[in-house]
Design an enzyme around this catalytic site. Structure first.
Site, mmCIF file in Angstrom:
data_model
loop_
_atom_site.group_PDB
_atom_site.id
_atom_site.type_symbol
_atom_site.label_atom_id
_atom_site.label_comp_id
_atom_site.label_asym_id
_atom_site.label_seq_id
_atom_site.Cartn_x
_atom_site.Cartn_y
_atom_site.Cartn_z
ATOM 1 N N CYS A 1 4.991 -2.309 0.792
ATOM 2 C CA CYS A 1 6.382 -1.883 0.664
ATOM 3 C C CYS A 1 6.509 -0.881 -0.479
ATOM 4 C CB CYS A 1 7.294 -3.073 0.387
ATOM 5 S SG CYS A 1 7.051 -4.483 1.487
ATOM 6 N N ARG B 1 14.632 -0.131 -0.660
ATOM 7 C CA ARG B 1 13.199 -0.329 -0.429
ATOM 8 C C ARG B 1 12.860 -0.147 1.041
ATOM 9 N NH1 ARG B 1 12.138 -5.957 -0.299
ATOM 10 N NH2 ARG B 1 9.920 -5.432 -0.089
ATOM 11 N N ASN C 1 5.176 -7.250 -2.226
ATOM 12 C CA ASN C 1 3.883 -7.940 -2.215
ATOM 13 C C ASN C 1 3.023 -7.553 -3.409
ATOM 14 O OD1 ASN C 1 4.029 -9.650 -0.030
ATOM 15 N ND2 ASN C 1 3.193 -8.170 1.426
#
Length: 324
Positions: free
Chosen positions: A2, A16, A79
């Protein structure tokens, strides 16, 4: 994988991309001021700031990926597999489970000054939401119009980094990402000058040659550099339409198309959704892989003094406007 970004014109924006091979059935979720948050180690909180963001709702609990509160503080978790490490419960700290970190911060902080003070008292634990949903390795970007930080929980504890670029991706750790920007300090949006060998007659043959060397691959380290460069050189007007459009262009520079990131077994990582939240006004904009039409949800158009979550299904399917 991401990418998260912040952006400021007249208002402040944070958003995002969420890149993965499948969706958990995410929804735009508004948590009103009196929704009862049952924090695992810190008790029940029934009065707090309202917030809006993208969440996977399980057993009426919003597991937020990204959100902003009504005071203009925004946050996103990305992540951080292999580097994230959470602590056991400590008696002298405010113990917060990884999955409740976003609501813990946004429910009570009206500014980044308050966020920093809250973090100084906090211990982030690996308490799972359930057996089916264990703690996930994440790190976070937290920002308002005046300040931005990255928070990483690692083996040696909670690390809080100033984030002057307002960008976050995944591995490696944030300090390494920032250090590696030095490799690209010669890049420019302007045409390059011949410093290679001034005595040679070298000239440009294309526009955009000042960015030769800007990484174009899908790795998190390269996406960090590319998003940081694009954001740092982005120019738009102050209107809402111009600001939102420019924000989606910034994150569009790291969009992942199906087929380019093979994760095995016929699956491909894609940009499931891209968000842009006007944190100043509490408006959540988004697009999805199948729908490039920008959709908006305004938290201030609903009753924020309630106790029940307000949920909006993500609109899928390409919206094409015909002109003839």
């Amino acid at each position: 994988m991401c990418t998260a970004a912040t952006y400021r014109t007249k208002d402040f924006y944070i958003g995002r991309t969420l890149d993965y091979e499948f969706s958990y059935g995410d929804e735009i979720t508004i948590t009103p001021r009196h929704y009862p948050f049952p924090f695992r180690h810190m008790g029940l909180r029934e009065n707090h700031y309202a917030m809006i963001g993208m969440a996977h709702v399980v057993a009426d609990y919003p597991l937020y990926y990204d959100a902003v509160n009504e005071k203009g503080v925004g946050m996103a978790g990305l992540n951080f597999v292999g580097n994230a490490a959470y602590q056991s419960v400590k008696p002298d700290r405010e113990n917060v489970a990884q999955f409740e970190f976003i609501p813990w911060v946004l429910s009570q902080c009206a500014s980044m000054t308050e966020v920093r003070e809250l973090l100084s008292r906090m211990n982030l634990t690996g308490t799972p939401f359930s057996e089916q949903l264990p703690a996930v390795g994440l790190h976070w970007i937290i920002a308002d119009a005046s300040d931005c930080i990255t928070v990483e929980s690692m083996a040696d504890g909670l690390r809080i980094h100033d984030n002057p670029v307002g960008i976050l991706t995944n591995n490696p750790p944030f300090e390494t990402q920032m250090f590696q920007l030095s490799n690209y300090m010669s890049l420019s949006p302007k045409q390059p000058q011949n410093t290679f060998a001034p005595e040679l007659s070298l000239g440009t043959y294309s526009r955009g040659m000042g960015t030769i060397g800007l990484p174009g691959d899908l790795s998190s380290a390269s996406r960090f550099v590319r998003a940081a460069f694009v954001k740092a050189n982005s120019i738009s007007g102050d209107s809402e339409a111009e600001s939102v459009s420019q924000f989606f262009h910034i994150l569009g520079s790291v969009d992942q198309p199906r087929g380019c990131c093979d994760v095995g077994e016929g699956k491909y990582e894609i940009t499931l959704y891209t968000s842009c939240c006007n944190a100043t006004r509490g408006i959540y904009y988004y697009t999805t892989y199948e729908n490039h039409q920008i959709t908006a949800v305004d938290m201030h158009r609903v009753e924020l003094d309630g106790r029940e979550l307000i949920r909006y299904e993500v609109i899928q399917g390409e919206q094409i406007r015909w002109e003839n």
